[in-house]
Every structure is written in C-alpha cells, then in structure tokens.
Design a protein around this motif. Structure first.
Motif, PDB file in Angstrom:
ATOM      1  N   THR A 181      -6.194  11.389  10.955  1.00  0.00           N
ATOM      2  CA  THR A 181      -7.390  10.561  11.004  1.00  0.00           C
ATOM      3  C   THR A 181      -8.628  11.375  11.305  1.00  0.00           C
ATOM      4  O   THR A 181      -9.689  11.170  10.725  1.00  0.00           O
ATOM      5  N   LEU A 227     -10.277   0.357  -0.686  1.00  0.00           N
ATOM      6  CA  LEU A 227      -9.308   0.218   0.401  1.00  0.00           C
ATOM      7  C   LEU A 227      -8.060   1.065   0.141  1.00  0.00           C
ATOM      8  O   LEU A 227      -7.508   1.664   1.062  1.00  0.00           O
ATOM      9  N   ILE A 228      -7.632   1.125  -1.108  1.00  0.00           N
ATOM     10  CA  ILE A 228      -6.490   1.982  -1.443  1.00  0.00           C
ATOM     11  C   ILE A 228      -6.853   3.451  -1.243  1.00  0.00           C
ATOM     12  O   ILE A 228      -6.071   4.238  -0.707  1.00  0.00           O
ATOM     13  N   GLN A 255      -9.017   4.696   0.819  1.00  0.00           N
ATOM     14  CA  GLN A 255      -9.040   4.966   2.253  1.00  0.00           C
ATOM     15  C   GLN A 255      -7.625   5.091   2.809  1.00  0.00           C
ATOM     16  O   GLN A 255      -7.336   5.976   3.613  1.00  0.00           O
ATOM     17  N   ALA A 256      -6.727   4.216   2.357  1.00  0.00           N
ATOM     18  CA  ALA A 256      -5.354   4.254   2.850  1.00  0.00           C
ATOM     19  C   ALA A 256      -4.641   5.517   2.414  1.00  0.00           C
ATOM     20  O   ALA A 256      -3.904   6.137   3.188  1.00  0.00           O
ATOM     21  N   THR A 276      -6.047   8.400   4.498  1.00  0.00           N
ATOM     22  CA  THR A 276      -5.575   8.350   5.874  1.00  0.00           C
ATOM     23  C   THR A 276      -4.089   8.680   5.956  1.00  0.00           C
ATOM     24  O   THR A 276      -3.627   9.354   6.863  1.00  0.00           O
ATOM     25  N   GLY A 277      -3.335   8.226   4.945  1.00  0.00           N
ATOM     26  CA  GLY A 277      -1.910   8.496   4.938  1.00  0.00           C
ATOM     27  C   GLY A 277      -1.583   9.941   4.662  1.00  0.00           C
ATOM     28  O   GLY A 277      -0.544  10.441   5.074  1.00  0.00           O
ATOM     29  N   LEU A 327       0.673   5.202  -1.675  1.00  0.00           N
ATOM     30  CA  LEU A 327       0.740   6.429  -0.899  1.00  0.00           C
ATOM     31  C   LEU A 327       1.808   7.362  -1.459  1.00  0.00           C
ATOM     32  O   LEU A 327       1.648   8.581  -1.488  1.00  0.00           O
ATOM     33  N   ILE A 364       0.829  -1.205   0.000  1.00  0.00           N
ATOM     34  CA  ILE A 364       0.000   0.000   0.000  1.00  0.00           C
ATOM     35  C   ILE A 364       0.863   1.254   0.000  1.00  0.00           C
ATOM     36  O   ILE A 364       0.510   2.279  -0.579  1.00  0.00           O
ATOM     37  N   SER A 365       2.029   1.178   0.622  1.00  0.00           N
ATOM     38  CA  SER A 365       2.914   2.347   0.661  1.00  0.00           C
ATOM     39  C   SER A 365       3.274   2.836  -0.734  1.00  0.00           C
ATOM     40  O   SER A 365       3.519   4.025  -0.943  1.00  0.00           O
TER      41      SER A 365
END
Length: 425
Positions: A220, A208-209, A211-212, A215-216, A7, A3-4
């Motif tokens: 939050t 999901l990506i 959201q990540a 959030t990243g 980001l 996931i990073s």
C-alpha cells in the motif's frame, strides 16, 4: 466477477479493458453530439439575448466555468465511487443544463440562461473526463492509443451535431421556440443517452479495478507514493491548459465573425463541424504518435499547429468559408495533439490511488483556462478584430514548447517483445 479474477488473470483484465473501451466509445458518440450542438450556437444565443456583441463570449465563459466546477466534482466522485458514477452524474447535469437553456430561450430569461449554461458545462467536462476511463486499464506503451480510441468516437456525434443546427432550429420554431434553442434540446437528449449507457454498462468499474490490481500487486505504501514524474505532471497540465485557452478563444468568436460577414447558420455549422471533427478524428493517428514518437514531440507539434491555425484565420478573406474551415480544422488538430499528449503525461505521472482526483484538478484548470479564453475573446475582438484575436492565440500557443521541452518526460523505453504487460498506475 470477483475482483480476485482481475488480480490473478491478465487475460481477464485485457478483456475488461476492451469492453470498457467499447462502452465508453458508444457513450461518446452521443455526448459528442451534445457538446458540438451547443458550442455551435452558444455565442449567438448569448448575443441575441444579451443584446451586446461584446458579451457574446460570455456564453463560453459561463459554460466552461461550469465545466471547471464539474471537472473537480466528477474527478472526486470518480475517485471515491468509480468512473461509472462520476461520469453518469456529469452527463445528468449536462442534460439538466441543456433543458434549462431551452427554457431560458423560451422565457427570454437571461438569469436562467446563465445558470443553465453553467450547469450545461458539466457535459463538456464529463465528455473530456471519459478519456481517462479508456486509459485506466491500459499498459503504458499503449496508453496513447487507448485515449485516442475514446476521443475518435466523439467525432461521429461532433460532426452530426453542428450539421443539425438548422434542422433543430426549424423544429424548435415549429414549437414556438427560438431557433437557437433547438441545438440545446438536442444536446440535452444526447447527454441523457450517454449517461444512461455508462451507468448501465460500465461494470465492473475500470478505475476501481485498476486501484485493486495496483494495491494487490504492490504494498500500500508504494501504491500511494507521490507521482513518479512531477515534470510530466507539470508539462502535461501546461500543454492542455494552453491549448484549451487558445482553442476556445478562437472557436467561440468564429460563429460571430461569420455571422457579421453574412454567412448563414448552415455555413457556420459546416465550419464548426470541420473544427470539431479535427479535434477528435485524428486521435487514432495521434495516439500512435504519442506511444511511438513520444509525448514531448507531439506536444511541441501542438503549439506549432495552433500557430498555423492563427495565421490562416487571421489572413483568410472574410467571405471564404473554405479558408475559415481550414483554419478551424488546424485549430482542432492542434488541440487534439495537445490533449492526447498531455493526457498521457498526466496518466503516466500519477498512481491509480490518486489518479481521478488529480485528473479532476487538472481538468479544473483546463476549464478555467477555457472560461478565460471565451470571455477574453469577445473583448479582444470587440476592441480589435478577429484577425488580431487569431494571431494572438497562435503566438500564445507557442508557450507550450518551453514547458514541455524543459519539464516534459523523455521518450519511454519500449517493453521487451514477449514480456508480460502490467497494468500501470
């Protein structure tokens, strides 16, 4: 890929967005066929098995009621586990429902028919929720086009499905089944293929990506903030609810109206295929208009177009397939304008951390409106006429305009050329 990577690298996110669109679009070709095939003959099968013309609209009421339940379930499942799981589960339910309708027709079981139509409605809900997957990773100024790209591919299956009504009917009869069971067998197979494509290929999951990434990029507390535009949420929901109610009401009774005036299944399939093509095919142009002209003007155009559809349907001679085709095409176009504009408003207004759940709640209301429209349509037509039903629906569609003018979002400021695109919540 970690996931990073998404980001840190906008190019990687853009590539994922394009891949996501390709996978969802491939699934929509099949789900469009499943949706359209069942819609074409649902009212006719219900009337045949129930033995009462006044109850013909019950089929639409039941399967749109099922789609309401499924919209909520798919939205919440997607929020928790991602789009891939939610959408695949919805299509699996649609497959089961289509097969159940075939069994009900073979056994002449009204109870099984109604239960199966309820489950079959999950396919309809999932078909619509797939458009959100196309928007998850899209920048705001291209969101309308992303939504439209998903919708337009539904056109291929939506055109093929109704025009296979006669062929699938003959195939069903060759197996000793009622002719009207054939399109539902096609729907079951088509939904199954759509679900398998998404389950196997929609990786990594776009929601999901999204959201990540959100959030990243932000604290939050900010990511979980309330919708940025409550007015946009209200206007988007109202637009889609009213357009769905009007579209389902008129569409459901058109096959019955045509049958009552001597048209065969081939003519009915042609008119419905024109209607469903108009629901999806204009999407690429609609998406550009939503992005460049604005959400609110396109939503207003939706109400005006639905009024035009009602007028043409009400005044068309009973034996005129071309004019009925024109009326249903306008009906589909009005629905398309409202859906793309309304979806963009909803996606703009809600952050990714809450998006799928809110979208599921809105689609629940849309489906309930469709169920009400389907049930009321047969009662109105039995008590009055198809013309009265059509013109009433057109006038009701005008209620969209005050909602979006008062509460709708103003035109978004276009991004500065050359500025980096950000993934919007």
């Amino acid at each position: 890929m970690a996931i990073s990577s998404y980001l840190d690298d906008p190019e990687t996110r853009r590539a994922l967005h394009q891949r996501t669109l390709s996978v969802v679009m491939a699934s929509q070709v099949f789900s469009g066929a499943g949706l359209a095939a069942g819609v074409t003959v649902g009212a006719l099968l219900a009337e045949q098995m129930l033995g009462a013309g006044a109850l013909a609209g019950l089929s639409a009421a039941v399967y749109t009621g099922g789609s309401a339940i499924a919209a909520l379930a798919v939205g919440r499942m997607s929020q928790r586990h991602g789009r891939r799981t939610g959408l695949a589960a919805g299509y699996a339910a649609g497959t089961l429902g289509g097969a159940g309708v075939v069994a009900a027709a073979a056994l002449d079981s009204v109870v099984l028919l109604l239960i199966s139509l309820l489950v079959y409605g999950a396919g309809t809900a999932t078909n619509l929720q797939a458009r959100y997957a196309g928007a998850d990773l899209s920048p705001p100024h291209r969101r309308g086009r992303a939504i439209s790209s998903v919708l337009v591919t539904t056109t291929v299956g939506a055109i093929i499905g109704p025009n296979l009504v006669a062929a699938t009917g003959r195939a069903a009869e060759s197996f000793g089944l009622p002719a009207l069971a054939g399109p539902f067998a096609l729907a079951a197979v088509a939904y199954a293929i759509a679900g398998v494509i998404l389950f196997l290929l929609l990786r990594p999951d776009p929601l999901l990506i999204s959201q990540a990434v959100r959030t990243g990029a932000m604290p939050t507390a900010t990511a979980e903030a309330a919708p940025r535009s409550a007015g946009g949420l209200t206007a988007g929901a109202a637009t889609m609810i009213l357009t769905q109610l009007v579209m389902v009401a008129v569409m459901t009774m058109t096959p019955v109206h045509m049958r009552d005036h001597g048209h065969d299944l081939a003519a009915t399939g042609l008119v419905i295929s024109l209607h469903i093509a108009a629901m999806y095919l204009p999407s690429l142009v609609t998406g550009i208009l939503v992005d460049r002209v604005g959400r609110t003007p396109v939503a207003v155009a939706s109400g005006v177009t639905l009024l035009a559809a009602g007028v043409v349907a009400a005044t068309a001679p009973d034996d005129s397939v071309p004019l009925l085709g024109l009326a249903l095409s306008l009906l589909g176009l009005g629905w398309n304008l409202g859906l793309v504009a309304g979806t963009a408003m909803i996606t703009d207004a809600v952050p990714a951390a809450r998006r799928a759940r809110v979208q599921g709640n809105v689609d629940l209301c849309i489906a309930l409106a469709g169920a009400g429209g389907g049930l009321a349509s047969s009662l109105v037509m039995s008590a009055t006429s198809y013309a009265t039903l059509s013109i009433t629906g057109g006038l009701l569609a005008l209620a969209t305009i005050p909602f979006v003018v008062v509460a709708g979002p103003r035109r978004r400021r276009q991004p500065v050329p050359g500025a980096p695109e950000k993934i919007a919540a």
